[in-house]
Design a protein around this motif. Structure first.
Motif, PDB file in Angstrom:
ATOM      1  N   PRO A 174       0.782  -1.208   0.044  1.00 10.42           N
ATOM      2  CA  PRO A 174      -0.124  -0.091   0.026  1.00 10.42           C
ATOM      3  C   PRO A 174       0.976   1.179   0.027  1.00 10.42           C
ATOM      4  O   PRO A 174       1.988   1.231   0.368  1.00 10.42           O
ATOM      5  N   PRO A 175       0.493   2.475  -0.342  1.00 10.61           N
ATOM      6  CA  PRO A 175       1.126   3.746  -0.633  1.00 10.61           C
ATOM      7  C   PRO A 175       1.652   3.844   0.970  1.00 10.61           C
ATOM      8  O   PRO A 175       2.563   4.532   0.985  1.00 10.61           O
ATOM      9  N   GLU A 176       0.883   3.788   1.965  1.00  6.37           N
ATOM     10  CA  GLU A 176       1.224   4.026   3.467  1.00  6.37           C
ATOM     11  C   GLU A 176       2.053   3.247   3.961  1.00  6.37           C
ATOM     12  O   GLU A 176       2.471   3.131   5.029  1.00  6.37           O
ATOM     13  N   GLY A 177       2.542   2.157   3.219  1.00  5.76           N
ATOM     14  CA  GLY A 177       3.565   1.187   3.603  1.00  5.76           C
ATOM     15  C   GLY A 177       2.870   0.119   4.483  1.00  5.76           C
ATOM     16  O   GLY A 177       1.502   0.084   4.332  1.00  5.76           O
ATOM     17  N   GLY A 178       3.827  -0.957   5.017  1.00  2.33           N
ATOM     18  CA  GLY A 178       2.914  -1.876   6.059  1.00  2.33           C
ATOM     19  C   GLY A 178       3.415  -3.247   5.594  1.00  2.33           C
ATOM     20  O   GLY A 178       3.039  -4.084   6.239  1.00  2.33           O
ATOM     21  N   ARG A 179       4.356  -3.534   4.302  1.00  2.00           N
ATOM     22  CA  ARG A 179       4.886  -4.913   4.094  1.00  2.00           C
ATOM     23  C   ARG A 179       6.208  -4.826   4.498  1.00  2.00           C
ATOM     24  O   ARG A 179       7.007  -3.818   4.722  1.00  2.00           O
ATOM     25  N   SER A 180       6.659  -6.023   4.770  1.00  2.00           N
ATOM     26  CA  SER A 180       8.072  -6.256   5.213  1.00  2.00           C
ATOM     27  C   SER A 180       8.866  -5.860   4.146  1.00  2.00           C
ATOM     28  O   SER A 180       8.874  -6.075   2.712  1.00  2.00           O
ATOM     29  N   ILE A 181      10.012  -5.261   4.433  1.00  2.00           N
ATOM     30  CA  ILE A 181      11.184  -4.719   3.380  1.00  2.00           C
ATOM     31  C   ILE A 181      11.733  -5.916   2.765  1.00  2.00           C
ATOM     32  O   ILE A 181      12.517  -5.725   1.833  1.00  2.00           O
ATOM     33  N   GLN A 182      11.743  -7.049   3.532  1.00  2.00           N
ATOM     34  CA  GLN A 182      12.178  -8.329   2.780  1.00  2.00           C
ATOM     35  C   GLN A 182      11.678  -8.779   1.618  1.00  2.00           C
ATOM     36  O   GLN A 182      12.124  -9.519   1.017  1.00  2.00           O
ATOM     37  N   SER A 183      10.565  -8.150   1.308  1.00  2.00           N
ATOM     38  CA  SER A 183       9.725  -8.579   0.137  1.00  2.00           C
ATOM     39  C   SER A 183      10.462  -8.137  -1.090  1.00  2.00           C
ATOM     40  O   SER A 183      10.024  -8.194  -2.072  1.00  2.00           O
ATOM     41  N   LEU A 184      11.228  -7.248  -0.993  1.00  2.00           N
ATOM     42  CA  LEU A 184      11.889  -6.399  -2.016  1.00  2.00           C
ATOM     43  C   LEU A 184      13.201  -7.213  -2.360  1.00  2.00           C
ATOM     44  O   LEU A 184      14.106  -7.507  -1.533  1.00  2.00           O
ATOM     45  N   SER A 185      13.361  -7.726  -3.628  1.00  7.48           N
ATOM     46  CA  SER A 185      14.386  -8.442  -4.070  1.00  7.48           C
ATOM     47  C   SER A 185      15.566  -7.658  -4.392  1.00  7.48           C
ATOM     48  O   SER A 185      15.241  -6.113  -5.156  1.00  7.48           O
ATOM     49  N   SER A 186      16.812  -7.843  -4.428  1.00 10.25           N
ATOM     50  CA  SER A 186      17.703  -7.269  -4.929  1.00 10.25           C
ATOM     51  C   SER A 186      17.882  -7.017  -6.492  1.00 10.25           C
ATOM     52  O   SER A 186      18.288  -5.626  -6.912  1.00 10.25           O
ATOM     53  N   ASP A 187      17.207  -8.011  -7.174  1.00 12.17           N
ATOM     54  CA  ASP A 187      16.937  -7.736  -8.590  1.00 12.17           C
ATOM     55  C   ASP A 187      15.948  -6.523  -9.039  1.00 12.17           C
ATOM     56  O   ASP A 187      16.126  -5.818  -9.800  1.00 12.17           O
ATOM     57  N   GLU A 188      14.980  -6.551  -8.080  1.00 13.16           N
ATOM     58  CA  GLU A 188      13.880  -5.474  -8.126  1.00 13.16           C
ATOM     59  C   GLU A 188      14.388  -4.185  -7.914  1.00 13.16           C
ATOM     60  O   GLU A 188      14.208  -3.134  -8.577  1.00 13.16           O
ATOM     61  N   VAL A 189      15.204  -3.924  -6.766  1.00 13.71           N
ATOM     62  CA  VAL A 189      15.799  -2.922  -6.673  1.00 13.71           C
ATOM     63  C   VAL A 189      16.835  -2.406  -7.483  1.00 13.71           C
ATOM     64  O   VAL A 189      16.858  -1.044  -8.012  1.00 13.71           O
ATOM     65  N   ALA A 190      17.679  -3.297  -8.031  1.00 17.29           N
ATOM     66  CA  ALA A 190      18.599  -2.989  -9.065  1.00 17.29           C
ATOM     67  C   ALA A 190      17.859  -2.223 -10.475  1.00 17.29           C
ATOM     68  O   ALA A 190      18.326  -1.338 -10.975  1.00 17.29           O
ATOM     69  N   ALA A 191      16.999  -3.035 -10.854  1.00 22.52           N
ATOM     70  CA  ALA A 191      16.202  -2.576 -11.778  1.00 22.52           C
ATOM     71  C   ALA A 191      15.610  -1.045 -11.779  1.00 22.52           C
ATOM     72  O   ALA A 191      15.591  -0.371 -12.683  1.00 22.52           O
TER      73      ALA A 191
END
Length: 334
Positions: free
Chosen positions: A302-319
């Protein structure tokens, strides 16, 4: 507290926030107070570690370091107030301790905000946020302070311009990494993700120099990244005071990090930033200044946050980061 009040003070004391990110987000409000009342003497009250930092920014006339202890603090503040005789005491804090400090200083006008359900009986004027109860998750912290200060006629408008440090030069190969978070471990991205991101960026551009920053409390996570990354990294974590940190961040091409005070400081000195959000809310605490920036959340968050930051993969962030480096730094989008 009505919006029709007209205040002109010759001596204004401001109790600054305790966390670095909030401290930095108050900078545009201090600038606006000085612009609105240039003849007023503006004194900041804050934790001692902020003294060196504030010397870099032309925001106030004097800095008062909060004394250590409890009762000794109140006694010293009372003595300071009797000598200085401030007329107005503005509080960016929302604690009983901060309100007691203001009461002991003794300014006739003691002004602050009150969130829904909160009372602040030691203040003489309170800007209540009850009408925003259902909207607070979507209102940035700087906007709340702006409305509060406008309600007491201390400012006209906020300026989003950053505070570039003229003594520094931005290094096109230097990438700052802020992997820790002193006030909330849940905001910290996993070490293996940081290592994956750094290795991918190094593969794409072998000339990149990666520098890790953070507080002494962040040394453990930075040390693990240095030992596990497999490529040379410079580790400045815990080796700078806030003034030195600001200068170092100002020399980076971009700073990548969690939702931390260092991220806000990089944004304030004009450095492009990529901020990783998960549990916290970018609608409230995203970098404020008008500098290229991007907030990266997990897919479906959600725009206001609330999910684990670990749901972000390094590939996704790199892109996302590569797209930002290719377009955002040129166009100013973020």
């Amino acid at each position: 507290m009505g919006s029709d009040s007209k205040n002109a003070f010759s001596k204004i004391w401001v109790r600054m926030p305790n966390w670095l990110g909030d401290f930095v987000m108050a900078f545009p409000h201090l600038r606006a107070i000085k612009e609105r009342q240039p003849e007023a003497q503006l004194t900041l009250i804050a934790k001692p570690q902020f003294k060196e930092l504030i010397e870099l920014f032309p925001l106030a006339d004097e800095f008062v370091a909060l004394p250590h202890g409890t009762m000794s603090r109140f006694c010293q503040l009372r003595a300071m107030g009797r000598r200085a005789k401030p007329e107005c005491h503005v509080l960016f804090t929302n604690s009983i301790r901060g309100d007691l400090e203001a009461w002991f200083v003794g300014a006739e006008s003691r002004l602050g905000m009150a969130y829904p359900g909160r009372r602040r009986p030691l203040l003489t004027g309170v800007y209540r946020l009850d009408s925003l109860k259902d909207e607070l998750h979507a209102v940035h912290q700087t906007t709340l302070w702006e409305r509060f200060l406008k309600s007491i006629d201390l400012i006209d408008a906020l300026d989003r311009k950053p505070f570039p440090l003229g003594s520094t030069t931005r290094d096109k190969t230097k990438i700052g990494i802020i992997a820790g978070s002193s006030n909330n471990p849940k905001k910290c991205w996993a070490v293996e993700n940081w290592c994956g991101l750094i290795r991918e960026l190094s593969r794409i551009n072998p000339d990149c120099e990666f520098v890790l920053f953070g507080t002494p409390n962040d040394r453990e996570i930075s040390n693990v990244i240095v030992n596990g990354c497999g490529i040379p990294l410079q580790n400045m974590t815990g080796k700078t005071d806030l003034r030195q940190l600001a200068l170092e961040l100002a020399g980076c091409r971009v700073v990548i990090g969690n939702d931390t005070g260092g991220m806000h400081l990089a944004n304030a000195v004009g450095t492009p930033v990529a901020a990783l959000f998960g549990p916290t809310n970018p609608s409230v605490t995203a970098p404020f200044f008008d500098v290229p920036k991007v907030c990266i959340q997990p897919e479906g968050c959600p725009p206001e946050g609330g999910r684990s930051i670990q749901s972000l993969s390094s590939d996704e962030v790199a892109a996302r980061l590569l797209d930002f480096l290719e377009t955002g730094l040129v166009t100013g989008k973020g």
